[in-house]
Design a protein around this motif. Structure first.
Motif, PDB file in Angstrom:
ATOM      1  N   ARG A 177       3.997  -4.465  -5.727  1.00 48.55           N
ATOM      2  CA  ARG A 177       4.615  -5.615  -5.065  1.00 48.55           C
ATOM      3  C   ARG A 177       6.122  -5.682  -5.296  1.00 48.55           C
ATOM      4  NH1 ARG A 177       1.493 -11.295  -4.741  1.00 48.55           N
ATOM      5  NH2 ARG A 177      -0.120 -10.651  -3.276  1.00 48.55           N
ATOM      6  N   LYS A 178       6.559  -5.331  -6.487  1.00 47.93           N
ATOM      7  CA  LYS A 178       7.972  -5.487  -6.836  1.00 47.93           C
ATOM      8  C   LYS A 178       8.736  -4.168  -6.913  1.00 47.93           C
ATOM      9  CE  LYS A 178       7.618  -9.971  -7.502  1.00 47.93           C
ATOM     10  NZ  LYS A 178       8.311 -10.952  -6.628  1.00 47.93           N
ATOM     11  N   GLY A 179       8.049  -3.112  -7.356  1.00 50.47           N
ATOM     12  CA  GLY A 179       8.786  -1.899  -7.694  1.00 50.47           C
ATOM     13  C   GLY A 179       8.690  -0.740  -6.736  1.00 50.47           C
ATOM     14  N   LEU A 180       7.627  -0.657  -5.906  1.00 54.86           N
ATOM     15  CA  LEU A 180       7.447   0.533  -5.073  1.00 54.86           C
ATOM     16  C   LEU A 180       8.502   0.646  -3.986  1.00 54.86           C
ATOM     17  CD1 LEU A 180       5.800   3.011  -4.370  1.00 54.86           C
ATOM     18  CD2 LEU A 180       4.304   1.580  -2.974  1.00 54.86           C
ATOM     19  N   LYS A 181       8.782  -0.457  -3.318  1.00 54.85           N
ATOM     20  CA  LYS A 181       9.740  -0.403  -2.209  1.00 54.85           C
ATOM     21  C   LYS A 181      11.126   0.031  -2.675  1.00 54.85           C
ATOM     22  CE  LYS A 181      10.260  -3.151   1.804  1.00 54.85           C
ATOM     23  NZ  LYS A 181      10.239  -4.494   2.407  1.00 54.85           N
ATOM     24  N   PRO A 182      11.703  -0.569  -3.743  1.00 59.92           N
ATOM     25  CA  PRO A 182      13.011  -0.095  -4.220  1.00 59.92           C
ATOM     26  C   PRO A 182      12.987   1.378  -4.643  1.00 59.92           C
ATOM     27  CG  PRO A 182      12.487  -2.227  -5.176  1.00 59.92           C
ATOM     28  CD  PRO A 182      11.253  -1.757  -4.487  1.00 59.92           C
ATOM     29  N   LEU A 183      11.868   1.802  -5.260  1.00 58.45           N
ATOM     30  CA  LEU A 183      11.772   3.199  -5.687  1.00 58.45           C
ATOM     31  C   LEU A 183      11.810   4.137  -4.493  1.00 58.45           C
ATOM     32  CD1 LEU A 183      11.259   5.370  -7.833  1.00 58.45           C
ATOM     33  CD2 LEU A 183       8.798   4.942  -7.554  1.00 58.45           C
ATOM     34  N   LEU A 184      11.029   3.845  -3.465  1.00 55.26           N
ATOM     35  CA  LEU A 184      11.003   4.698  -2.283  1.00 55.26           C
ATOM     36  C   LEU A 184      12.353   4.733  -1.584  1.00 55.26           C
ATOM     37  CD1 LEU A 184       7.502   3.771  -0.788  1.00 55.26           C
ATOM     38  CD2 LEU A 184       8.148   5.869  -1.983  1.00 55.26           C
ATOM     39  N   LYS A 185      13.051   3.614  -1.553  1.00 56.58           N
ATOM     40  CA  LYS A 185      14.382   3.588  -0.935  1.00 56.58           C
ATOM     41  C   LYS A 185      15.371   4.429  -1.722  1.00 56.58           C
ATOM     42  CE  LYS A 185      14.169  -0.751   1.629  1.00 56.58           C
ATOM     43  NZ  LYS A 185      14.757  -2.093   1.835  1.00 56.58           N
ATOM     44  N   ARG A 186      15.272   4.393  -3.057  1.00 55.37           N
ATOM     45  CA  ARG A 186      16.152   5.230  -3.884  1.00 55.37           C
ATOM     46  C   ARG A 186      15.871   6.701  -3.671  1.00 55.37           C
ATOM     47  NH1 ARG A 186      15.130   1.259  -7.913  1.00 55.37           N
ATOM     48  NH2 ARG A 186      13.597   2.637  -8.909  1.00 55.37           N
ATOM     49  N   LEU A 187      14.609   7.013  -3.324  1.00 53.34           N
ATOM     50  CA  LEU A 187      14.236   8.410  -3.076  1.00 53.34           C
ATOM     51  C   LEU A 187      14.552   8.841  -1.648  1.00 53.34           C
ATOM     52  CD1 LEU A 187      10.785   8.512  -4.938  1.00 53.34           C
ATOM     53  CD2 LEU A 187      12.993   9.416  -5.725  1.00 53.34           C
ATOM     54  N   GLY A 188      15.136   7.943  -0.858  1.00 54.69           N
ATOM     55  CA  GLY A 188      15.571   8.305   0.485  1.00 54.69           C
ATOM     56  C   GLY A 188      14.616   7.933   1.596  1.00 54.69           C
ATOM     57  N   ALA A 189      13.537   7.234   1.300  1.00 52.72           N
ATOM     58  CA  ALA A 189      12.589   6.846   2.346  1.00 52.72           C
ATOM     59  C   ALA A 189      13.184   5.746   3.225  1.00 52.72           C
ATOM     60  CB  ALA A 189      11.292   6.359   1.719  1.00 52.72           C
ATOM     61  N   GLY A 190      12.814   5.748   4.486  1.00 55.13           N
ATOM     62  CA  GLY A 190      13.288   4.724   5.402  1.00 55.13           C
ATOM     63  C   GLY A 190      12.669   3.371   5.100  1.00 55.13           C
ATOM     64  N   ALA A 191      13.277   2.328   5.645  1.00 55.94           N
ATOM     65  CA  ALA A 191      12.815   0.966   5.372  1.00 55.94           C
ATOM     66  C   ALA A 191      11.390   0.748   5.877  1.00 55.94           C
ATOM     67  CB  ALA A 191      13.760  -0.049   6.013  1.00 55.94           C
ATOM     68  N   THR A 192      11.086   1.303   7.062  1.00 57.58           N
ATOM     69  CA  THR A 192       9.748   1.116   7.629  1.00 57.58           C
ATOM     70  C   THR A 192       8.683   1.801   6.785  1.00 57.58           C
ATOM     71  OG1 THR A 192      10.677   0.991   9.861  1.00 57.58           O
ATOM     72  CG2 THR A 192       8.304   1.439   9.670  1.00 57.58           C
ATOM     73  N   LEU A 193       8.971   3.060   6.378  1.00 61.89           N
ATOM     74  CA  LEU A 193       8.011   3.800   5.559  1.00 61.89           C
ATOM     75  C   LEU A 193       7.799   3.101   4.220  1.00 61.89           C
ATOM     76  CD1 LEU A 193       6.252   6.256   4.976  1.00 61.89           C
ATOM     77  CD2 LEU A 193       8.306   7.466   4.199  1.00 61.89           C
ATOM     78  N   ALA A 194       8.877   2.633   3.620  1.00 59.63           N
ATOM     79  CA  ALA A 194       8.772   1.950   2.327  1.00 59.63           C
ATOM     80  C   ALA A 194       7.963   0.668   2.460  1.00 59.63           C
ATOM     81  CB  ALA A 194      10.166   1.635   1.783  1.00 59.63           C
ATOM     82  N   ASP A 195       8.145  -0.036   3.569  1.00 56.37           N
ATOM     83  CA  ASP A 195       7.418  -1.287   3.780  1.00 56.37           C
ATOM     84  C   ASP A 195       5.928  -1.025   3.983  1.00 56.37           C
ATOM     85  OD1 ASP A 195       7.658  -4.181   4.092  1.00 56.37           O
ATOM     86  OD2 ASP A 195       6.961  -3.825   6.126  1.00 56.37           O
ATOM     87  N   VAL A 196       5.606  -0.021   4.801  1.00 53.89           N
ATOM     88  CA  VAL A 196       4.200   0.312   5.047  1.00 53.89           C
ATOM     89  C   VAL A 196       3.521   0.758   3.758  1.00 53.89           C
ATOM     90  CG1 VAL A 196       2.640   1.896   6.243  1.00 53.89           C
ATOM     91  CG2 VAL A 196       4.564   0.878   7.478  1.00 53.89           C
ATOM     92  N   ALA A 197       4.214   1.581   2.965  1.00 53.36           N
ATOM     93  CA  ALA A 197       3.643   2.066   1.708  1.00 53.36           C
ATOM     94  C   ALA A 197       3.379   0.917   0.747  1.00 53.36           C
ATOM     95  CB  ALA A 197       4.577   3.082   1.067  1.00 53.36           C
ATOM     96  N   THR A 198       4.276  -0.064   0.731  1.00 52.17           N
ATOM     97  CA  THR A 198       4.089  -1.224  -0.139  1.00 52.17           C
ATOM     98  C   THR A 198       2.872  -2.033   0.293  1.00 52.17           C
ATOM     99  OG1 THR A 198       6.473  -1.348  -0.558  1.00 52.17           O
ATOM    100  CG2 THR A 198       5.177  -3.325  -1.010  1.00 52.17           C
TER     101      THR A 198
END
Length: 578
Positions: A199-220
């Motif tokens: 809930r709190k940490g996956l999205k920022p981590l994926l963004k730091r790794l270069g993932a797009g906002a949509t992919l990071a949101d779906v993964a979360t």
């Protein structure tokens, strides 16, 4: 004719302008919500004491029916935590979990809830939900969240605790601590920790790794799915079910069956009140979410049509193997954030869940109950808002007492007592506040024609005149309050010669209040004091003219308070509204 029909079937309105862009956005939203709903539906069925497939069934037909009859473009309907808790509490009184009678009772509860909601909507009685104050609802949901989380600890620990109140649950958990299953505890704690981190940490981590906002949101949003896959594989590969880890087991494949609720009068008598409580709580939660999301897009919803939409959804659940449903907060927000344009997103979600019911159910055979419990705990703890106690204490002590009492009664005596007390407290709080209308003694602001509270502003007053500004309509609940107030203010032997009731905020005077005004008029007349009215609104004046008071008034009726002030304090000219 078409507009009249479309009023009751909103799909005929938004469906006429449906285009390829809306279809694309709705499909994307449906994909995200479907991924989220699969583990959630299984979890809420377990919370309701029903087989896991009931959660899937309750998320298919109800969603389609709401898409046809509902007015919210973003609301996602299905099983939710609070309604599932109310369901298990109601059904525990009439049948034993795991029996055929329990399932039939769940269908009957959904049927009664749907019938009540639909009938209330047809009669346009949605305003009745306004009698539930937001602080009381917040207190009930907070207490329910705590109860739900506590009820799932037995699955995290792998023990056989029971209870419907917090003391019962804690006592039962404590007495079974020696039975904790080690592998289950590891799975439950790991899944819970992972879901909180997602809930709190996956999205920022994926963004730091270069993932797009949509992919990071779906993964979360798909975090629970990751937990389901990982723990299911662990149980299967390591044969943890042989070590006592409780699993979902076989889930029937196939589309929702056609089912029939029971029409037994004994069962209906036992369930009608819980059905009403579930309907009220579900509607309040649903319409609050729907209105919030609609406001963000400058759209509007029709609360009465929402009642019909939710009623249809619950009736659909009753005839398709489900249990009571409503609009869920978390899934609706996900639906909105994912870009849902119309209720068709819900229908597409239902199609995705149909596919899951037909093809994917064998894959959850080894899914541990501890993972579903972790999903529930993480979801419901987001509903817990203990800050409402601090906020209401600072703003209104009466609201604080209502919130605190609702929380305490729900935790101590269960959800049915809690929600019933919430309804009673909301109504009682409303009656208490309306029984004590705000009445201010006012004086003239120097150099103006405005009148303000003598205790808040530096104003001019005359000893012979008392002006009371009544800031609320007068009716049977508060009529005597004004009598008592004047009796305390105007004592025998006073220098007061005139009492002016400033009615600028009075929209109605009912017959009980009229009798109180007549009693005030007679008492003041006996004391040699004139009773005057000022700034009486037209509709109120029309009613007063038909009464005895207009002729018997020991004074005059003035168009404005300033006219009354000039006429009575200086004997100058006045404008008479009578």
């Amino acid at each position: 004719m078409f507009n009249r029909i479309a009023r009751f079937i909103p799909v005929l309105q938004w469906g006429r302008t449906y285009d390829r862009t809306a279809f694309s956005n709705d499909m994307i939203a449906a994909l995200i919500v479907t991924i989220m709903l699969i583990p959630q539906s299984l979890a809420y069925a377990m919370l309701a004491g029903l087989p896991p497939e009931a959660g899937i069934y309750a998320s298919i037909v109800p969603i389609i029916l709401y898409a046809i009859f509902g007015t919210s473009r973003s609301l996602a309907v299905g099983p939710v935590a609070v309604v599932s808790l109310l369901t298990v509490s109601a059904l525990a009184e009439v049948a034993e979990q795991g029996t055929a009678g329990y399932g039939v009772a769940a269908l009957t509860l959904a049927f009664l809830s749907g019938a009540f909601l639909a009938l209330t909507g047809i009669l346009r009685l949605g305003f009745l939900a306004n009698f539930l104050s937001h602080p009381v609802i917040a207190g009930f949901i907070t207490a329910s969240g705590i109860l739900i989380a506590a009820s799932q600890l037995k699955h995290i620990l792998g023990i056989g605790a029971h209870g419907h109140t917090l003391p019962e649950l804690l006592s039962s958990l404590a007495s079974h601590l020696s039975d904790i299953n080690g592998p289950t505890l590891v799975i439950g704690v790991a899944a819970t920790a992972f879901l909180f981190w997602v809930r709190k940490g996956l999205k920022p981590l994926l963004k730091r790794l270069g993932a797009g906002a949509t992919l990071a949101d779906v993964a979360t949003k798909a975090g629970p799915v990751f937990a389901v896959v990982a723990t299911t594989l662990a149980v299967w590969v390591l044969n943890l079910d042989d070590l006592g880890v409780r699993i979902v087991g076989e889930v029937p494949q196939g589309l929702p069956p056609f089912t029939l609720p029971s029409l037994s009068m004994d069962l209906i008598r036992a369930l009608w009140l819980p059905a009403v409580l579930i309907s009220v709580i579900g509607f309040v939660e649903s319409v609050s979410v729907a209105q919030t999301l609609a406001a963000r897009k400058r759209q509007r919803i029709d609360p009465n049509q929402e009642l019909i939409g939710l009623g249809a959804a619950n009736l659909g659940a009753a005839f398709s193997g489900g249990f009571p449903v409503t609009g869920g907060f978390s899934r609706s927000v996900v639906n909105f954030d994912a870009g849902a344009e119309t209720p068709a997103a819900g229908a597409f979600t239902a199609l995705g869940l149909m596919l899951a019911a037909v093809a994917l159910t064998p894959l959850v055979y080894y899914l541990p109950n501890a993972t579903l419990a972790a999903t529930i705990i993480v979801a419901v703890l987001g509903l817990v808002d203990l800050t409402i106690l601090r906020k209401t204490w600072a703003y209104s002590r009466s609201d604080f007492m209502a919130v605190a009492t609702t929380i305490a009664l729900t935790l101590a005596f269960g959800v049915e007592i809690g929600v019933a007390s919430g309804v009673v407290l909301s109504v009682a709080l409303h009656l208490y506040k309306t029984s004590r209308p705000h009445v201010a003694e006012v004086g003239l602001v120097p150099g103006t024609q405005h009148f303000r509270n003598i205790h808040r502003h530096a104003v001019e007053t005359v000893p012979e005149i008392v002006t009371l500004r009544v800031d609320q309509s007068l009716f049977f609940v508060n009529a005597r309050f004004l009598e008592d107030l004047l009796q305390d203010r105007i004592r025998p032997g006073t220098d007061v010669k005139h009492v002016i009731l400033m009615f600028s905020a009075v929209n109605e005077v009912d017959y009980s209040a009229l009798e109180s005004l007549e009693a005030i008029n007679l008492r003041l007349k006996d004391m040699g004091i004139g009773l005057h009215l000022s700034e009486v609104k037209g509709p109120v004046m029309d009613r007063l003219k038909t009464s005895h008071l207009a002729d018997a008034l020991n004074g005059r009726i003035f168009l404005s308070q300033y006219d009354a002030w000039r006429a009575l304090s200086r004997g100058g000219p006045s404008t008479d509204a009578a």
